[in-house]
Design a protein around this motif. Structure first.
Motif, PDB file in Angstrom:
ATOM      1  N   ILE A   1      -6.314  -7.591  -8.455  1.00 39.17           N
ATOM      2  CA  ILE A   1      -7.462  -7.710  -9.162  1.00 39.17           C
ATOM      3  C   ILE A   1      -7.284  -7.906 -10.731  1.00 39.17           C
ATOM      4  CG2 ILE A   1      -9.363  -6.229 -10.034  1.00 39.17           C
ATOM      5  CD1 ILE A   1      -9.835  -7.345  -7.144  1.00 39.17           C
ATOM      6  N   GLN A   2      -6.290  -7.338 -11.113  1.00 39.08           N
ATOM      7  CA  GLN A   2      -6.202  -7.534 -12.681  1.00 39.08           C
ATOM      8  C   GLN A   2      -5.562  -9.090 -12.826  1.00 39.08           C
ATOM      9  OE1 GLN A   2      -5.213  -4.939 -10.798  1.00 39.08           O
ATOM     10  NE2 GLN A   2      -5.479  -3.158 -11.724  1.00 39.08           N
ATOM     11  N   ARG A   3      -4.955  -9.557 -11.904  1.00 39.30           N
ATOM     12  CA  ARG A   3      -4.594 -11.180 -12.380  1.00 39.30           C
ATOM     13  C   ARG A   3      -6.004 -11.889 -12.058  1.00 39.30           C
ATOM     14  NH1 ARG A   3      -0.906 -12.099  -8.235  1.00 39.30           N
ATOM     15  NH2 ARG A   3      -0.702  -9.989  -7.608  1.00 39.30           N
TER      16      ARG A   3
ATOM     17  N   THR B   1      -0.972   0.081  -6.348  1.00 39.19           N
ATOM     18  CA  THR B   1      -1.219  -1.205  -6.738  1.00 39.19           C
ATOM     19  C   THR B   1      -2.507  -1.354  -7.417  1.00 39.19           C
ATOM     20  OG1 THR B   1      -1.724  -1.762  -4.566  1.00 39.19           O
ATOM     21  CG2 THR B   1       0.422  -2.285  -5.176  1.00 39.19           C
ATOM     22  N   ALA B   2      -3.323  -0.566  -6.935  1.00 46.64           N
ATOM     23  CA  ALA B   2      -4.851  -0.350  -7.551  1.00 46.64           C
ATOM     24  C   ALA B   2      -4.866  -0.474  -9.086  1.00 46.64           C
ATOM     25  CB  ALA B   2      -5.695   0.657  -7.140  1.00 46.64           C
ATOM     26  N   TYR B   3      -3.872   0.210  -9.782  1.00 49.83           N
ATOM     27  CA  TYR B   3      -3.987   0.374 -11.141  1.00 49.83           C
ATOM     28  C   TYR B   3      -2.859  -0.410 -11.970  1.00 49.83           C
ATOM     29  CZ  TYR B   3      -1.442   4.483  -9.843  1.00 49.83           C
ATOM     30  OH  TYR B   3      -0.477   5.442  -9.237  1.00 49.83           O
ATOM     31  N   ASP B   4      -2.155  -1.366 -11.225  1.00 51.73           N
ATOM     32  CA  ASP B   4      -1.074  -1.834 -11.823  1.00 51.73           C
ATOM     33  C   ASP B   4      -1.615  -3.138 -12.701  1.00 51.73           C
ATOM     34  OD1 ASP B   4       0.979  -3.838 -12.010  1.00 51.73           O
ATOM     35  OD2 ASP B   4       1.679  -3.448  -9.999  1.00 51.73           O
ATOM     36  N   GLU B   5      -1.057  -3.194 -13.853  1.00 53.66           N
ATOM     37  CA  GLU B   5      -1.608  -4.242 -14.558  1.00 53.66           C
ATOM     38  C   GLU B   5      -1.388  -5.737 -14.138  1.00 53.66           C
ATOM     39  OE1 GLU B   5       0.243  -5.141 -18.473  1.00 53.66           O
ATOM     40  OE2 GLU B   5       1.696  -3.832 -18.144  1.00 53.66           O
ATOM     41  N   ASN B   6      -0.481  -5.779 -13.052  1.00 49.94           N
ATOM     42  CA  ASN B   6      -0.481  -7.152 -12.610  1.00 49.94           C
ATOM     43  C   ASN B   6      -0.724  -7.058 -11.237  1.00 49.94           C
ATOM     44  OD1 ASN B   6       0.598  -8.813 -14.655  1.00 49.94           O
ATOM     45  ND2 ASN B   6       2.594  -7.585 -14.679  1.00 49.94           N
TER      46      ASN B   6
ATOM     47  N   LYS C   1       0.682  -1.231   0.081  1.00 47.39           N
ATOM     48  CA  LYS C   1      -0.054  -0.147   0.032  1.00 47.39           C
ATOM     49  C   LYS C   1       0.734   1.200  -0.034  1.00 47.39           C
ATOM     50  CE  LYS C   1      -3.479  -2.444   2.833  1.00 47.39           C
ATOM     51  NZ  LYS C   1      -4.775  -2.135   3.083  1.00 47.39           N
ATOM     52  N   ASP C   2       0.285   2.309  -0.583  1.00 43.14           N
ATOM     53  CA  ASP C   2       1.225   3.614  -0.855  1.00 43.14           C
ATOM     54  C   ASP C   2       0.050   4.933  -0.547  1.00 43.14           C
ATOM     55  OD1 ASP C   2       0.395   4.015  -3.234  1.00 43.14           O
ATOM     56  OD2 ASP C   2       2.169   3.217  -4.095  1.00 43.14           O
ATOM     57  N   ALA C   3       0.676   6.085  -0.334  1.00 36.33           N
ATOM     58  CA  ALA C   3      -0.255   7.147  -0.524  1.00 36.33           C
ATOM     59  C   ALA C   3      -1.340   7.288  -1.451  1.00 36.33           C
ATOM     60  CB  ALA C   3       0.588   8.425  -0.265  1.00 36.33           C
ATOM     61  N   CYS C   4      -0.864   6.875  -2.885  1.00 34.93           N
ATOM     62  CA  CYS C   4      -1.607   6.754  -3.918  1.00 34.93           C
ATOM     63  C   CYS C   4      -2.342   5.849  -4.417  1.00 34.93           C
ATOM     64  CB  CYS C   4      -1.311   7.911  -5.035  1.00 34.93           C
ATOM     65  SG  CYS C   4       0.349   7.028  -5.750  1.00 34.93           S
ATOM     66  N   GLY C   5      -2.212   4.689  -3.732  1.00 33.06           N
ATOM     67  CA  GLY C   5      -2.890   3.525  -3.929  1.00 33.06           C
ATOM     68  C   GLY C   5      -2.404   2.875  -5.395  1.00 33.06           C
TER      69      GLY C   5
ATOM     70  N   CYS D   1     -12.263   1.309  -5.925  1.00 30.94           N
ATOM     71  CA  CYS D   1     -12.115   2.542  -4.727  1.00 30.94           C
ATOM     72  C   CYS D   1     -10.432   2.402  -4.314  1.00 30.94           C
ATOM     73  CB  CYS D   1     -13.080   2.089  -3.504  1.00 30.94           C
ATOM     74  SG  CYS D   1     -13.017   3.404  -2.712  1.00 30.94           S
ATOM     75  N   MET D   2     -10.150   3.169  -3.665  1.00 27.83           N
ATOM     76  CA  MET D   2      -8.710   3.275  -3.110  1.00 27.83           C
ATOM     77  C   MET D   2      -8.423   2.726  -1.730  1.00 27.83           C
ATOM     78  SD  MET D   2      -7.527   6.484  -5.250  1.00 27.83           S
ATOM     79  CE  MET D   2      -5.816   6.341  -5.010  1.00 27.83           C
ATOM     80  N   CYS D   3      -9.305   2.583  -1.005  1.00 27.81           N
ATOM     81  CA  CYS D   3      -8.954   2.402   0.433  1.00 27.81           C
ATOM     82  C   CYS D   3      -8.616   1.194   0.697  1.00 27.81           C
ATOM     83  CB  CYS D   3     -10.457   2.553   1.206  1.00 27.81           C
ATOM     84  SG  CYS D   3     -11.693   1.436   0.812  1.00 27.81           S
ATOM     85  N   GLU D   4      -8.592   0.099  -0.081  1.00 27.59           N
ATOM     86  CA  GLU D   4      -7.755  -1.239   0.253  1.00 27.59           C
ATOM     87  C   GLU D   4      -6.307  -0.838  -0.223  1.00 27.59           C
ATOM     88  OE1 GLU D   4     -10.515  -1.001  -1.700  1.00 27.59           O
ATOM     89  OE2 GLU D   4     -12.066  -2.752  -1.279  1.00 27.59           O
ATOM     90  N   TYR D   5      -6.037   0.022  -1.076  1.00 28.16           N
ATOM     91  CA  TYR D   5      -4.746   0.175  -1.505  1.00 28.16           C
ATOM     92  C   TYR D   5      -3.918   1.328  -1.016  1.00 28.16           C
ATOM     93  CZ  TYR D   5      -6.805  -2.889  -4.770  1.00 28.16           C
ATOM     94  OH  TYR D   5      -7.676  -4.074  -5.155  1.00 28.16           O
ATOM     95  N   THR D   6      -4.730   2.234  -0.286  1.00 26.55           N
ATOM     96  CA  THR D   6      -3.806   3.486   0.302  1.00 26.55           C
ATOM     97  C   THR D   6      -3.367   3.108   1.444  1.00 26.55           C
ATOM     98  OG1 THR D   6      -5.954   4.285   1.106  1.00 26.55           O
ATOM     99  CG2 THR D   6      -5.217   5.223  -1.041  1.00 26.55           C
ATOM    100  N   ASP D   7      -2.253   3.590   1.885  1.00 24.92           N
ATOM    101  CA  ASP D   7      -1.438   3.093   3.364  1.00 24.92           C
ATOM    102  C   ASP D   7      -2.361   3.831   4.532  1.00 24.92           C
ATOM    103  OD1 ASP D   7      -0.677   5.736   2.597  1.00 24.92           O
ATOM    104  OD2 ASP D   7       1.388   5.233   2.492  1.00 24.92           O
TER     105      ASP D   7
END
Ligand code: PBG
Ligand code: ZN
Length: 321
Positions: free
Chosen positions: A94-96, A86-91, A80-84, A115-121
């Motif tokens: 969710i994408q996998r 991994t939410a829009y990472d093609e790998n 997780k990071d401030a801007c989430g 949403c971003m809450c699962e991905y933001t720190d």
């Protein structure tokens, strides 16, 4: 007139039943975690599991056999990071998962929660400024990016759950520009700031690290405002509208159905599920309460119900035949 006449046998009662629940009405949520060979019961949601991508195939086949038409995916990422990001990472997780499910089943529709809450720190549903406030328009740009990456991975329906203003419009434009004009948006239109999400936040590791979600999710005292939220989402291009949670908001579901001629989804959320399932498991309530509860949501006007009960209900319905 004798009202009891039409209640006098099973057959008569079936003939005059006004509301019916079908497996076609149900959408089943799935939680996807990193790692391999994981199918682990979620402590806050009895009989619901965390799946790693490699264990999805068997689950999807079971759901397909039961006639479940759609799943709603939630990712539980490691990073997780401030801007989430991994939410829009093609790998990303969710994408996998989307690619795995599309490989497994031609039949099951894949809906992705955006949403971003699962991905933001920090656990909020958007981008923060220095003061810790959730920035609306900046967040919409990220949500659009997430939605496009889900579509690129093969999602069938995009379901934004963040409650930023104009996110449906932002996502619609981004999807269209990326060539996904045919991908529908299922908007969490009237989503309340609710304590009924507690078990989900445990399951998804998405509780905010400070504050609450009241500056973006709706105040539970308001129903007129829900109609305004829904109207805006429709104007922005939503294909489905949603009321969430369901049980403490049956009045809002009914008003939404009467006001808008739109496919209406109700989200029977984690806390509602946990209350009922724990009562059944502890022998406080009979299992039939599940049918009665799901039916009440349909009777209120929902066309579709997202529910953790879906798989079990479908299994019992099939066994009863
Ligand atoms: C993400 C999201 C939440 C739920 C669905 N999408 C949690 C939240 O808003 O805090 C809740 C679902 C449930 O409780 O079953 N924003
Ligand atoms: Zn969120």
């Amino acid at each position: 007139m004798r009202m009891r006449r039409l209640r006098s046998s099973d057959g008569l009662r079936e003939m005059v039943a006004e509301t019916r629940l079908s497996v076609d009405d149900l959408i089943y949520p799935l939680f996807i975690v990193e790692g391999t060979n994981i199918k682990r019961e979620i402590p806050s949601l009895p009989q619901v599991f965390h799946f790693s991508v490699d264990r999805l195939e068997a689950e999807i086949r079971e759901l397909e056999d039961l006639g479940i038409r759609a799943v709603l995916l939630f990712g539980v990422p490691d990073h997780k990071d401030a801007c989430g990001s991994t939410a829009y990472d093609e790998n990303g997780i969710i994408q996998r998962a989307i690619r795995q499910i599309q490989k497994t089943s031609k039949q099951i529709l894949v809906i992705t929660d955006v949403c971003m809450c699962e991905y933001t720190d920090h656990g909020h549903c958007g981008i923060l400024n220095e003061a810790g406030e959730v920035l609306n328009d900046e967040t919409v740009e990220y949500l659009a990016r997430i939605a496009v990456s889900h579509a690129q991975a093969g999602a069938d329906i995009i379901a934004p759950s963040d409650m930023m203003d104009y996110r449906v419009a932002g996502i619609r434009v981004a999807l269209d520009e990326a060539g996904f004009v045919q991908i529908p948006i299922m908007a969490y239109s009237a989503k309340y700031a609710s304590s009924y999400y507690g078990p989900f936040r445990e399951a998804a590791g998405s509780a905010p690290s400070f504050g609450n979600r009241k500056t973006y999710q709706m105040d539970f005292r308001n129903a007129n405002e829900a109609m305004r939220e829904i109207a805006l989402d429709i104007e922005e291009g939503a294909d489905f509208i949603m009321v969430k949670p369901a049980l403490a908001y049956l009045d809002v579901i009914r008003r939404a159905k009467d006001t808008f001629n739109m496919p209406l989804v109700a989200y029977n959320v984690s806390g509602e599920y946990a209350m009922i399932l724990n009562a059944v498991k502890n022998g406080i309530l009979a299992e039939e309460v599940i049918e009665e509860t799901l039916l009440s949501i349909k009777r209120a006007g929902a066309d579709l119900i997202i529910s953790y009960h879906a798989k079990d209900w479908a299994q019992k319905r099939r066994d009863a035949r």
